[in-house]
Write a protein that holds these residues in place. Structure first.
Motif, PDB file in Angstrom:
ATOM      1  N   ASN A 228      -9.532 -16.193  -8.847  1.00 32.32           N
ATOM      2  CA  ASN A 228      -9.943 -16.085  -7.453  1.00 32.32           C
ATOM      3  C   ASN A 228      -8.763 -16.017  -6.491  1.00 32.32           C
ATOM      4  O   ASN A 228      -8.924 -15.654  -5.343  1.00 32.32           O
ATOM      5  CB  ASN A 228     -10.833 -17.269  -7.065  1.00 32.32           C
ATOM      6  N   PHE A 229      -7.589 -16.400  -6.952  1.00 31.13           N
ATOM      7  CA  PHE A 229      -6.412 -16.410  -6.082  1.00 31.13           C
ATOM      8  C   PHE A 229      -5.222 -15.936  -6.913  1.00 31.13           C
ATOM      9  O   PHE A 229      -4.370 -16.711  -7.292  1.00 31.13           O
ATOM     10  CB  PHE A 229      -6.181 -17.819  -5.565  1.00 31.13           C
ATOM     11  N   PRO A 230      -5.198 -14.634  -7.244  1.00 30.11           N
ATOM     12  CA  PRO A 230      -4.156 -14.122  -8.136  1.00 30.11           C
ATOM     13  C   PRO A 230      -2.791 -14.102  -7.465  1.00 30.11           C
ATOM     14  O   PRO A 230      -2.683 -14.206  -6.255  1.00 30.11           O
ATOM     15  CB  PRO A 230      -4.636 -12.704  -8.442  1.00 30.11           C
ATOM     16  N   ASP A 231      -1.788 -13.954  -8.268  1.00 34.22           N
ATOM     17  CA  ASP A 231      -0.427 -13.796  -7.774  1.00 34.22           C
ATOM     18  C   ASP A 231      -0.365 -12.437  -7.070  1.00 34.22           C
ATOM     19  O   ASP A 231      -0.591 -11.399  -7.674  1.00 34.22           O
ATOM     20  CB  ASP A 231       0.557 -13.834  -8.960  1.00 34.22           C
ATOM     21  N   ALA A 232      -0.073 -12.441  -5.776  1.00 34.63           N
ATOM     22  CA  ALA A 232      -0.121 -11.214  -4.974  1.00 34.63           C
ATOM     23  C   ALA A 232       0.809 -10.131  -5.533  1.00 34.63           C
ATOM     24  O   ALA A 232       0.505  -8.949  -5.453  1.00 34.63           O
ATOM     25  CB  ALA A 232       0.257 -11.525  -3.527  1.00 34.63           C
TER      26      ALA A 232
ATOM     27  N   ARG B  50      -2.456  -7.912   1.522  1.00 30.81           N
ATOM     28  CA  ARG B  50      -2.976  -6.902   0.595  1.00 30.81           C
ATOM     29  C   ARG B  50      -3.839  -7.560  -0.491  1.00 30.81           C
ATOM     30  O   ARG B  50      -4.901  -7.042  -0.852  1.00 30.81           O
ATOM     31  CB  ARG B  50      -1.832  -6.121  -0.044  1.00 30.81           C
ATOM     32  N   ALA B  51      -3.396  -8.702  -0.995  1.00 32.44           N
ATOM     33  CA  ALA B  51      -4.182  -9.424  -1.997  1.00 32.44           C
ATOM     34  C   ALA B  51      -5.551  -9.788  -1.430  1.00 32.44           C
ATOM     35  O   ALA B  51      -6.569  -9.659  -2.110  1.00 32.44           O
ATOM     36  CB  ALA B  51      -3.438 -10.673  -2.451  1.00 32.44           C
ATOM     37  N   GLU B  52      -5.585 -10.231  -0.173  1.00 32.05           N
ATOM     38  CA  GLU B  52      -6.858 -10.584   0.457  1.00 32.05           C
ATOM     39  C   GLU B  52      -7.763  -9.360   0.585  1.00 32.05           C
ATOM     40  O   GLU B  52      -8.959  -9.418   0.261  1.00 32.05           O
ATOM     41  CB  GLU B  52      -6.610 -11.197   1.829  1.00 32.05           C
ATOM     42  N   LEU B  53      -7.219  -8.230   1.061  1.00 32.27           N
ATOM     43  CA  LEU B  53      -8.014  -7.011   1.213  1.00 32.27           C
ATOM     44  C   LEU B  53      -8.539  -6.506  -0.131  1.00 32.27           C
ATOM     45  O   LEU B  53      -9.715  -6.139  -0.256  1.00 32.27           O
ATOM     46  CB  LEU B  53      -7.195  -5.918   1.898  1.00 32.27           C
TER      47      LEU B  53
ATOM     48  N   GLY C 140       0.825  -1.199   0.000  1.00 32.80           N
ATOM     49  CA  GLY C 140       0.000   0.000   0.000  1.00 32.80           C
ATOM     50  C   GLY C 140       0.861   1.251   0.000  1.00 32.80           C
ATOM     51  O   GLY C 140       2.077   1.200   0.182  1.00 32.80           O
ATOM     52  N   PRO C 141       0.217   2.410  -0.186  1.00 37.54           N
ATOM     53  CA  PRO C 141       0.957   3.661  -0.264  1.00 37.54           C
ATOM     54  C   PRO C 141       1.435   4.178   1.078  1.00 37.54           C
ATOM     55  O   PRO C 141       2.231   5.111   1.138  1.00 37.54           O
ATOM     56  CB  PRO C 141      -0.079   4.621  -0.868  1.00 37.54           C
ATOM     57  N   GLY C 142       0.972   3.591   2.180  1.00 35.84           N
ATOM     58  CA  GLY C 142       1.305   4.118   3.497  1.00 35.84           C
ATOM     59  C   GLY C 142       0.353   5.255   3.835  1.00 35.84           C
ATOM     60  O   GLY C 142      -0.526   5.610   3.058  1.00 35.84           O
ATOM     61  N   ALA C 143       0.530   5.824   5.015  1.00 34.39           N
ATOM     62  CA  ALA C 143      -0.353   6.905   5.464  1.00 34.39           C
ATOM     63  C   ALA C 143       0.296   8.254   5.199  1.00 34.39           C
ATOM     64  O   ALA C 143       1.520   8.379   5.153  1.00 34.39           O
ATOM     65  CB  ALA C 143      -0.649   6.752   6.939  1.00 34.39           C
TER      66      ALA C 143
ATOM     67  N   ASN D  13      -3.849   0.902   3.705  1.00 31.13           N
ATOM     68  CA  ASN D  13      -2.680   1.761   3.477  1.00 31.13           C
ATOM     69  C   ASN D  13      -1.367   1.018   3.699  1.00 31.13           C
ATOM     70  O   ASN D  13      -0.397   1.239   2.986  1.00 31.13           O
ATOM     71  CB  ASN D  13      -2.662   2.967   4.413  1.00 31.13           C
ATOM     72  N   GLN D  14      -1.332   0.180   4.719  1.00 26.47           N
ATOM     73  CA  GLN D  14      -0.048  -0.403   5.123  1.00 26.47           C
ATOM     74  C   GLN D  14       0.099  -1.888   4.807  1.00 26.47           C
ATOM     75  O   GLN D  14       1.136  -2.471   5.083  1.00 26.47           O
ATOM     76  CB  GLN D  14       0.177  -0.182   6.613  1.00 26.47           C
ATOM     77  N   SER D  15      -0.911  -2.509   4.212  1.00 28.35           N
ATOM     78  CA  SER D  15      -0.834  -3.944   3.935  1.00 28.35           C
ATOM     79  C   SER D  15       0.156  -4.245   2.814  1.00 28.35           C
ATOM     80  O   SER D  15       0.407  -3.424   1.937  1.00 28.35           O
ATOM     81  CB  SER D  15      -2.218  -4.489   3.582  1.00 28.35           C
ATOM     82  N   THR D  16       0.699  -5.463   2.870  1.00 30.79           N
ATOM     83  CA  THR D  16       1.625  -5.929   1.838  1.00 30.79           C
ATOM     84  C   THR D  16       1.321  -7.388   1.505  1.00 30.79           C
ATOM     85  O   THR D  16       0.629  -8.076   2.245  1.00 30.79           O
ATOM     86  CB  THR D  16       3.096  -5.832   2.302  1.00 30.79           C
TER      87      THR D  16
END
Length: 124
Positions: free
Chosen positions: A114-118, A30-33, A10-13, A23-26
């Motif tokens: 349904n389960f892409p490469d993150a 992040r793929a799940e979100l 994510g871009p961060g805050a 914002n902070q997921s990786t």
């Protein structure tokens, strides 16, 4: 060669603000979100329905990104038993439930819709 791996992050805050999970997921988080935002559950948590007993010649395949995966076997249709927890391991030719005899085999995860490469996710 020296190269940097692709990282989905994510871009961060903004300075002075508290980041959100998005914002902070990786990586896989992040793929799940992002998947949830698109109405997809990339980690299919529904029970695996086994309609036919797996055999050595035609085992029940267990997709996984990891070299091992725990599976709870409760029997095949017509024959049920208490949940038997099995460790399905990619280094094994197959794994078998000692209660019902169902044969499982580890199978490498392949990216799909349904389960892409993150690392390759792009959210618009």
């Amino acid at each position: 060669g020296n190269h940097d791996p692709k990282v989905s992050q994510g871009p961060g805050a903004a300075p002075g603000t508290t980041p959100t999970d998005l914002n902070q997921s990786t990586g896989l988080e992040r793929a799940e979100l992002l998947g949830k935002m698109d109405g997809k559950d990339i980690f299919d948590l529904a029970p695996l329905e086994v309609h036919v007993r797996g055999t050595k010649a035609n085992p029940t395949l267990i997709r996984s990104r990891d070299p091992i995966r725990y599976v709870g076997c409760s029997g095949v249709p017509g024959e049920h038993h208490e949940v038997q927890w099995l460790l399905i391991d990619q280094s094994h030719e197959f794994d078998r439930c000692d209660q019902c005899g169902n044969v499982y085999k580890w199978s490498a995860y392949e990216p799909d819709e349904n389960f892409p490469d993150a690392a390759g996710l792009h959210h618009h």
